[in-house]
Design a protein around this motif. Structure first.
Motif, mmCIF file in Angstrom:
data_model
loop_
_atom_site.group_PDB
_atom_site.id
_atom_site.type_symbol
_atom_site.label_atom_id
_atom_site.label_comp_id
_atom_site.label_asym_id
_atom_site.label_seq_id
_atom_site.Cartn_x
_atom_site.Cartn_y
_atom_site.Cartn_z
ATOM 1 N N LYS A 73 0.852 -1.191 0.000
ATOM 2 C CA LYS A 73 0.000 0.000 0.000
ATOM 3 C C LYS A 73 0.888 1.241 0.000
ATOM 4 O O LYS A 73 1.729 1.411 0.880
ATOM 5 N N ALA A 74 0.699 2.081 -0.994
ATOM 6 C CA ALA A 74 1.517 3.281 -1.111
ATOM 7 C C ALA A 74 0.769 4.342 -1.901
ATOM 8 O O ALA A 74 -0.177 4.037 -2.635
ATOM 9 N N GLU A 75 1.214 5.580 -1.707
ATOM 10 C CA GLU A 75 0.746 6.669 -2.548
ATOM 11 C C GLU A 75 1.906 7.617 -2.748
ATOM 12 O O GLU A 75 2.851 7.630 -1.959
ATOM 13 N N GLY A 76 1.826 8.369 -3.829
ATOM 14 C CA GLY A 76 2.920 9.267 -4.092
ATOM 15 C C GLY A 76 2.550 10.334 -5.092
ATOM 16 O O GLY A 76 1.487 10.310 -5.696
ATOM 17 N N VAL A 77 3.470 11.266 -5.247
ATOM 18 C CA VAL A 77 3.319 12.330 -6.229
ATOM 19 C C VAL A 77 4.688 12.592 -6.855
ATOM 20 O O VAL A 77 5.711 12.549 -6.174
ATOM 21 N N ALA A 78 4.681 12.797 -8.161
ATOM 22 C CA ALA A 78 5.865 13.199 -8.897
ATOM 23 C C ALA A 78 5.612 14.613 -9.406
ATOM 24 O O ALA A 78 4.586 14.866 -10.039
ATOM 25 N N VAL A 79 6.530 15.540 -9.095
ATOM 26 C CA VAL A 79 6.405 16.938 -9.495
ATOM 27 C C VAL A 79 7.526 17.251 -10.472
ATOM 28 O O VAL A 79 8.685 16.919 -10.222
ATOM 29 N N PHE A 80 7.176 17.904 -11.581
ATOM 30 C CA PHE A 80 8.114 18.221 -12.647
ATOM 31 C C PHE A 80 8.302 19.740 -12.706
ATOM 32 O O PHE A 80 7.338 20.482 -12.850
ATOM 33 N N VAL A 81 9.556 20.205 -12.583
ATOM 34 C CA VAL A 81 9.884 21.626 -12.544
ATOM 35 C C VAL A 81 11.040 21.881 -13.507
ATOM 36 O O VAL A 81 11.987 21.078 -13.560
ATOM 37 N N ASP A 82 10.982 22.993 -14.235
ATOM 38 C CA ASP A 82 12.114 23.349 -15.100
ATOM 39 C C ASP A 82 13.355 23.531 -14.248
ATOM 40 O O ASP A 82 13.335 24.240 -13.234
ATOM 41 N N ALA A 83 14.454 22.901 -14.642
ATOM 42 C CA ALA A 83 15.729 23.047 -13.925
ATOM 43 C C ALA A 83 16.329 24.414 -14.261
ATOM 44 O O ALA A 83 16.163 24.914 -15.380
ATOM 45 N N PRO A 84 17.018 25.026 -13.301
ATOM 46 C CA PRO A 84 17.641 26.328 -13.575
ATOM 47 C C PRO A 84 18.672 26.233 -14.698
ATOM 48 O O PRO A 84 19.271 25.181 -14.919
ATOM 49 N N GLY A 85 18.866 27.334 -15.399
ATOM 50 C CA GLY A 85 19.894 27.378 -16.438
ATOM 51 C C GLY A 85 19.559 26.544 -17.657
ATOM 52 O O GLY A 85 20.464 26.104 -18.362
ATOM 53 N N ASP A 86 18.277 26.260 -17.884
ATOM 54 C CA ASP A 86 17.855 25.479 -19.049
ATOM 55 C C ASP A 86 18.569 24.124 -19.115
ATOM 56 O O ASP A 86 19.038 23.695 -20.165
#
Length: 150
Positions: free
Chosen positions: A58-71
């Protein structure tokens, strides 16, 4: 048990999200939870899931995607809550066997990064199954090569 891990993948955010979503639809190395239910999917930004009711773990999660600095691609932040059978004793056993959620998350993110950036998970003859905490426990010290007379 809670695990938070992050990695930078040198690909655009939308591509990283799409590739992660593919893994969620077809669980493999990255999603070892068995069947999952996607709770939220904000393309290019985040995916939230939980294990399905029939899943053993039993598990739950979230993956968050963010632009990395400096392209430099995309930062992928993973936040996972894993409910360990047998409480603290089960958590201790998981840690000893290399199935501790934080180590699994880090290993999985490294494999995901390789898959997205290189197209395959890079493995060596020394660790054909790839890096994992469980494999390290079974390693033996290096041995000198026997001398060969020519």
């Amino acid at each position: 048990m809670r695990a938070k891990a992050s990695i930078t993948v040198r690909r655009p955010r939308e591509e990283v999200h799409r590739r992660w979503r593919e893994l969620e639809e077809h669980p493999g190395d990255v999603a070892r939870l068995g069947p999952i239910v996607v709770l939220e999917d904000d393309p290019g930004r985040r995916i939230g899931w939980r294990s399905s009711p029939e899943a053993e773990a039993k598990a739950e999660g979230v993956a968050v995607f963010v632009d990395a600095p400096g392209d430099r691609g995309t930062e992928l932040h993973l936040d996972l809550n894993y409910h360990t059978p047998a409480g603290p004793l089960g958590a201790a056993v998981k840690k000893l066997t290399g199935d501790e959620p934080l180590q699994m998350a880090k290993d999985d993110l490294r494999r995901f990064k390789q898959l997205v950036e290189v197209g395959e998970v890079v493995r060596s003859d020394g660790t054909p199954e790839g890096p994992s905490a469980e494999a390290y426990a079974h390693q033996r010290p290096a041995q000198p090569v026997e001398s060969v007379n020519v």
